[in-house]
Design a protein around this motif. Structure first.
Motif, short mmCIF file in Angstrom:
data_model
loop_
_atom_site.label_atom_id
_atom_site.label_comp_id
_atom_site.label_asym_id
_atom_site.label_seq_id
_atom_site.Cartn_x
_atom_site.Cartn_y
_atom_site.Cartn_z
N ARG A 108 7.71 3.50 3.19
CA ARG A 108 8.12 4.53 4.20
C ARG A 108 9.25 5.29 3.76
NH1 ARG A 108 7.59 0.02 7.51
NH2 ARG A 108 5.56 0.21 8.81
N GLU B 34 -2.88 -2.92 8.67
CA GLU B 34 -2.43 -1.71 7.76
C GLU B 34 -1.10 -1.53 8.03
OE1 GLU B 34 -4.35 2.54 7.84
OE2 GLU B 34 -5.99 0.87 8.00
N ASN B 35 -0.33 -1.46 8.82
CA ASN B 35 1.07 -1.05 9.26
C ASN B 35 2.04 -1.94 8.30
OD1 ASN B 35 3.15 0.55 10.35
ND2 ASN B 35 3.36 -1.14 11.63
N LYS C 226 0.96 -1.12 0.08
CA LYS C 226 -0.09 -0.06 -0.09
C LYS C 226 0.84 1.36 -0.04
CE LYS C 226 -4.84 -0.61 2.04
NZ LYS C 226 -5.49 -0.57 3.05
N GLY C 227 1.97 1.18 0.56
CA GLY C 227 2.75 2.31 0.79
C GLY C 227 4.45 1.97 0.92
N GLU D 254 1.24 -3.51 5.52
CA GLU D 254 1.20 -3.25 4.18
C GLU D 254 1.93 -2.13 3.63
OE1 GLU D 254 -3.10 -2.50 3.41
OE2 GLU D 254 -3.66 -4.77 3.54
N PHE D 255 2.75 -1.40 4.37
CA PHE D 255 3.79 -0.60 4.38
C PHE D 255 5.06 -1.05 4.33
CE2 PHE D 255 0.37 2.18 4.58
CZ PHE D 255 0.49 3.41 4.19
N VAL D 256 6.07 -0.90 3.28
CA VAL D 256 7.63 -1.34 3.84
C VAL D 256 8.47 -0.28 4.07
CG1 VAL D 256 6.97 -3.36 2.37
CG2 VAL D 256 7.75 -1.39 1.23
#
Lengths: 70, 221
Positions: free
Chosen positions: A44, B216-217, A41-42, B219-221
């Protein structure tokens, strides 16, 4: 419109494997693979910064926008 | 995330295990004992379902009443020192209902301890964020709240029984200077059950929210 990840292009330019890059930026190969295939989704900022540092590129080289279908 | 106080967690884990196995053995043993006493004729005063309270003091050794069936009479004994009337139930309807009530409560307590052990096991293994734990906590809240329903049903049943016996009892007791009142429910314990169940349910909802944030967290890398 959507975001596409051109990580494989930059990796090929730098002749760097997925495993090597993952080790250098200290994330798992699985997560990097997901990022490469655009299945996340994103991303960092610190991950993006690490990738850019290792591949000597800018965020715009890795991320792009797909044009409209029309 | 590493849990810092491992020793305390280990102690709680051992404590829960001890409670679980003790309760498991005690439940079976008490149920067998209960059934044995209930049918041996010497019914111990395990329960006072009618919750009769003496308002005026007096003394009478015992009042004999006709039971719901012709099998035996119920005995209500009263002592001024004790605010509650002891009841020795001889009729099988009350005996069976008391055994059922004890059995249901025992099973509910076992279910609560079982779920707590499972949840605590996941905390101990550093993996508490599981959807299973939300279900377990919600089920625990339900098990804690169920005795309220049980109380309501049994209070209703006992009220009916009491109404059938009341006239005879009351007239006899009145001659000795007693007056009775029946409380339908123990509101203190009911509120207590409700509060604990609500707290556990709220914790389950908070865990659910935390789990969504974690997903949700991730799904972020």
């Amino acid at each position: 419109m959507g975001i596409i990840v051109n990580l494989d292009v930059e990796m090929a330019k730098n002749k760097m494997s997925l495993k090597e890059l993952a080790e250098r930026i200290d994330i798992s190969v699985t997560n990097l693979s997901l990022l490469k295939t655009g299945k996340v989704k994103g991303i960092r900022f610190d991950t993006l910064l690490a990738i850019c540092r290792e591949l000597n590129c800018k965020p715009g080289d890795i991320l792009d926008i797909t044009p409209d279908d029309e | 995330m590493k849990i810092k106080n491992k020793a305390l967690l280990f102690c709680i884990k051992i404590g829960l295990d001890v409670v679980w196995y003790t309760h498991l053995v005690a439940s079976v043993f008490m149920l067998l004992l209960f059934v044995k006493y209930a049918y041996s004729g010497s019914w111990p005063m395990f329960s006072m379902p009618l919750r009769l309270a003496i308002i005026q003091e007096g003394y009478s050794p015992a009042i004999f009443t006709n039971g719901l069936t012709n099998v035996g009479s119920d005995v209500f004994s009263m002592h001024p020192a004790n605010p509650l009337i002891m009841a020795i139930y001889q009729n099988p309807v009350i005996k069976i209902s008391l055994i059922m009530r004890t059995a249901i409560r025992s099973v509910l307590i076992l279910a609560v301890i079982y779920n707590l052990r499972k949840v605590f096991g996941t905390i101990y293994r550093n993996e508490p964020f599981q959807y299973k734990n939300i279900t377990r906590l919600k089920m625990t809240a339900l098990y804690i709240a169920l005795p309220i329903l049980l109380n309501v049903v049994y209070s209703g049943v006992y009220q009916l029984v009491y109404n059938m016996l009341k006239k005879d009892n009351y007239l006899r007791a009145y001659n000795y200077g007693y007056k009775f009142k029946v409380s339908w429910l123990s509101w203190q314990s009911t509120i207590g059950y409700l509060e604990v169940a609500a707290i556990v349910y709220i914790m389950a909802e908070i865990l659910n929210y935390g789990l969504e944030l974690k997903r949700e967290n991730e799904e972020f890398v």
